[in-house]
Motif scaffolding. Sequence first.
Motif, PDB file in Angstrom:
ATOM      1  N   MET A 276       0.894  -1.112  -0.046  1.00 53.67           N
ATOM      2  CA  MET A 276      -0.001   0.113   0.210  1.00 53.67           C
ATOM      3  C   MET A 276       0.921   1.149   0.159  1.00 53.67           C
ATOM      4  N   LYS A 277       0.282   2.395  -0.716  1.00 52.48           N
ATOM      5  CA  LYS A 277       1.166   3.465  -0.494  1.00 52.48           C
ATOM      6  C   LYS A 277       0.349   4.298   0.775  1.00 52.48           C
ATOM      7  N   ILE A 278       1.197   4.522   1.853  1.00 46.50           N
ATOM      8  CA  ILE A 278       0.863   5.164   3.182  1.00 46.50           C
ATOM      9  C   ILE A 278       1.463   6.550   3.353  1.00 46.50           C
ATOM     10  N   LEU A 279       0.683   7.389   3.627  1.00 40.05           N
ATOM     11  CA  LEU A 279       1.156   8.785   4.093  1.00 40.05           C
ATOM     12  C   LEU A 279       1.415   8.939   5.669  1.00 40.05           C
ATOM     13  N   LEU A 280       2.258   9.288   6.217  1.00 39.69           N
ATOM     14  CA  LEU A 280       2.374   9.575   7.539  1.00 39.69           C
ATOM     15  C   LEU A 280       2.326  10.912   7.862  1.00 39.69           C
ATOM     16  N   VAL A 281       1.199  11.127   8.542  1.00 39.03           N
ATOM     17  CA  VAL A 281       0.849  12.414   9.307  1.00 39.03           C
ATOM     18  C   VAL A 281       1.109  12.633  10.718  1.00 39.03           C
ATOM     19  N   GLU A 282       2.414  13.016  11.016  1.00 35.61           N
ATOM     20  CA  GLU A 282       3.043  12.825  12.408  1.00 35.61           C
ATOM     21  C   GLU A 282       3.911  13.832  12.572  1.00 35.61           C
ATOM     22  N   ASP A 283       4.159  14.808  13.606  1.00 33.50           N
ATOM     23  CA  ASP A 283       5.198  15.572  13.923  1.00 33.50           C
ATOM     24  C   ASP A 283       6.303  15.387  14.809  1.00 33.50           C
ATOM     25  N   GLU A 284       6.174  13.930  15.447  1.00 30.62           N
ATOM     26  CA  GLU A 284       7.347  13.549  16.246  1.00 30.62           C
ATOM     27  C   GLU A 284       8.156  12.663  15.154  1.00 30.62           C
ATOM     28  N   VAL A 285       9.378  13.259  14.977  1.00 31.74           N
ATOM     29  CA  VAL A 285      10.281  12.669  14.128  1.00 31.74           C
ATOM     30  C   VAL A 285      10.720  11.217  14.173  1.00 31.74           C
ATOM     31  N   LEU A 286      10.826  11.008  15.541  1.00 31.73           N
ATOM     32  CA  LEU A 286      11.376   9.562  15.885  1.00 31.73           C
ATOM     33  C   LEU A 286      10.278   8.511  15.888  1.00 31.73           C
ATOM     34  N   ILE A 287       8.877   9.101  16.235  1.00 30.88           N
ATOM     35  CA  ILE A 287       7.699   8.127  15.794  1.00 30.88           C
ATOM     36  C   ILE A 287       7.563   8.026  14.434  1.00 30.88           C
ATOM     37  N   ALA A 288       7.764   9.041  13.555  1.00 29.56           N
ATOM     38  CA  ALA A 288       7.501   8.721  12.306  1.00 29.56           C
ATOM     39  C   ALA A 288       8.678   7.695  11.540  1.00 29.56           C
ATOM     40  N   MET A 289       9.864   8.023  12.040  1.00 35.55           N
ATOM     41  CA  MET A 289      10.910   7.047  11.620  1.00 35.55           C
ATOM     42  C   MET A 289      10.584   5.610  11.881  1.00 35.55           C
ATOM     43  N   GLU A 290      10.100   5.499  13.142  1.00 34.90           N
ATOM     44  CA  GLU A 290       9.701   4.211  13.420  1.00 34.90           C
ATOM     45  C   GLU A 290       8.637   3.543  12.586  1.00 34.90           C
ATOM     46  N   GLN A 291       7.630   4.180  12.380  1.00 34.74           N
ATOM     47  CA  GLN A 291       6.288   4.024  11.573  1.00 34.74           C
ATOM     48  C   GLN A 291       6.902   3.496  10.240  1.00 34.74           C
ATOM     49  N   ALA A 292       7.878   4.674   9.626  1.00 37.41           N
ATOM     50  CA  ALA A 292       8.375   4.283   8.092  1.00 37.41           C
ATOM     51  C   ALA A 292       9.241   2.847   8.063  1.00 37.41           C
ATOM     52  N   PHE A 293       9.959   2.672   9.209  1.00 34.10           N
ATOM     53  CA  PHE A 293      10.690   1.507   9.375  1.00 34.10           C
ATOM     54  C   PHE A 293       9.897   0.282   9.450  1.00 34.10           C
ATOM     55  N   TYR A 294       8.989   0.248  10.134  1.00 30.63           N
ATOM     56  CA  TYR A 294       8.166  -0.825  10.310  1.00 30.63           C
ATOM     57  C   TYR A 294       7.127  -1.182   8.979  1.00 30.63           C
ATOM     58  N   LEU A 295       6.652   0.026   8.475  1.00 27.60           N
ATOM     59  CA  LEU A 295       5.864  -0.271   7.260  1.00 27.60           C
ATOM     60  C   LEU A 295       6.614  -0.785   5.986  1.00 27.60           C
ATOM     61  N   GLU A 296       7.763  -0.017   5.637  1.00 30.33           N
ATOM     62  CA  GLU A 296       8.623  -0.289   4.779  1.00 30.33           C
ATOM     63  C   GLU A 296       9.192  -1.923   4.579  1.00 30.33           C
ATOM     64  N   SER A 297       9.565  -2.225   6.062  1.00 30.94           N
ATOM     65  CA  SER A 297       9.998  -3.468   6.323  1.00 30.94           C
ATOM     66  C   SER A 297       8.762  -4.658   5.697  1.00 30.94           C
ATOM     67  N   ALA A 298       7.578  -4.170   5.911  1.00 27.01           N
ATOM     68  CA  ALA A 298       6.476  -5.073   5.549  1.00 27.01           C
ATOM     69  C   ALA A 298       6.089  -4.597   4.122  1.00 27.01           C
ATOM     70  N   GLY A 299       6.768  -4.032   3.441  1.00 27.87           N
ATOM     71  CA  GLY A 299       6.809  -3.877   1.888  1.00 27.87           C
ATOM     72  C   GLY A 299       5.584  -2.694   1.468  1.00 27.87           C
ATOM     73  N   HIS A 300       5.458  -1.849   2.323  1.00 26.03           N
ATOM     74  CA  HIS A 300       4.672  -0.811   1.967  1.00 26.03           C
ATOM     75  C   HIS A 300       5.483   0.403   1.370  1.00 26.03           C
ATOM     76  N   GLU A 301       4.942   1.315   0.531  1.00 26.72           N
ATOM     77  CA  GLU A 301       5.437   2.476   0.130  1.00 26.72           C
ATOM     78  C   GLU A 301       5.150   3.634   1.113  1.00 26.72           C
ATOM     79  N   VAL A 302       6.021   4.356   1.577  1.00 22.79           N
ATOM     80  CA  VAL A 302       5.759   5.398   2.847  1.00 22.79           C
ATOM     81  C   VAL A 302       6.212   6.642   2.170  1.00 22.79           C
ATOM     82  N   HIS A 303       5.311   7.686   2.557  1.00 23.95           N
ATOM     83  CA  HIS A 303       5.318   8.927   2.297  1.00 23.95           C
ATOM     84  C   HIS A 303       5.423   9.848   3.299  1.00 23.95           C
ATOM     85  N   GLY A 304       6.138  11.161   3.418  1.00 25.35           N
ATOM     86  CA  GLY A 304       5.959  11.901   4.852  1.00 25.35           C
ATOM     87  C   GLY A 304       7.363  11.597   5.617  1.00 25.35           C
ATOM     88  N   PRO A 305       7.055  12.032   6.649  1.00 26.80           N
ATOM     89  CA  PRO A 305       6.030  12.597   7.325  1.00 26.80           C
ATOM     90  C   PRO A 305       5.473  14.101   6.833  1.00 26.80           C
TER      91      PRO A 305
END
Length: 132
Positions: A1-30
């Motif tokens: 899936m193509k997923i947009l992160l709407v998050e202002d906490e950089v570390l949380i956004a990085m964590e989300q991106a890592f988890y989602l990209e590891s699962a094969g998703h395309e991540v945009h943002g934050p």
Amino acid sequence: MKILLVEDEVLIAMEQAFYLESAGHEVHGPAATSEKAIALAREVKPDLALVDIHLSQGSSGIDAARQMTADGIACLFVTSYREEVEPSREYGIGCLPKPFSQATLTAAVEVVRAILDGRTPEKTPDTMELFS
């Protein structure tokens, strides 16, 4: 899936991106503000936006979700302020409470994928409270 992160906490956004990209998703943002989220959503046309409630510069993730939903983009709230999501349920498919684990985040995205595909999502211990 193509997923947009709407998050202002950089570390949380990085964590989300890592988890989602590891699962094969395309991540945009934050995107850290509602204005940036709406602009980026219109540019990349994601399948799903993961939206925090409280964003930087006093902007509201609920406002961003309202506009993205109107633009046809599915939103899943990811927040520590679950009680603030309740009045805004029509703008989000559900709510993933913070803190989250890799398992709960990826399971939540799979539940949303099932819903968007018109399938009944499988309830697991990792997804039981998403829609309660």
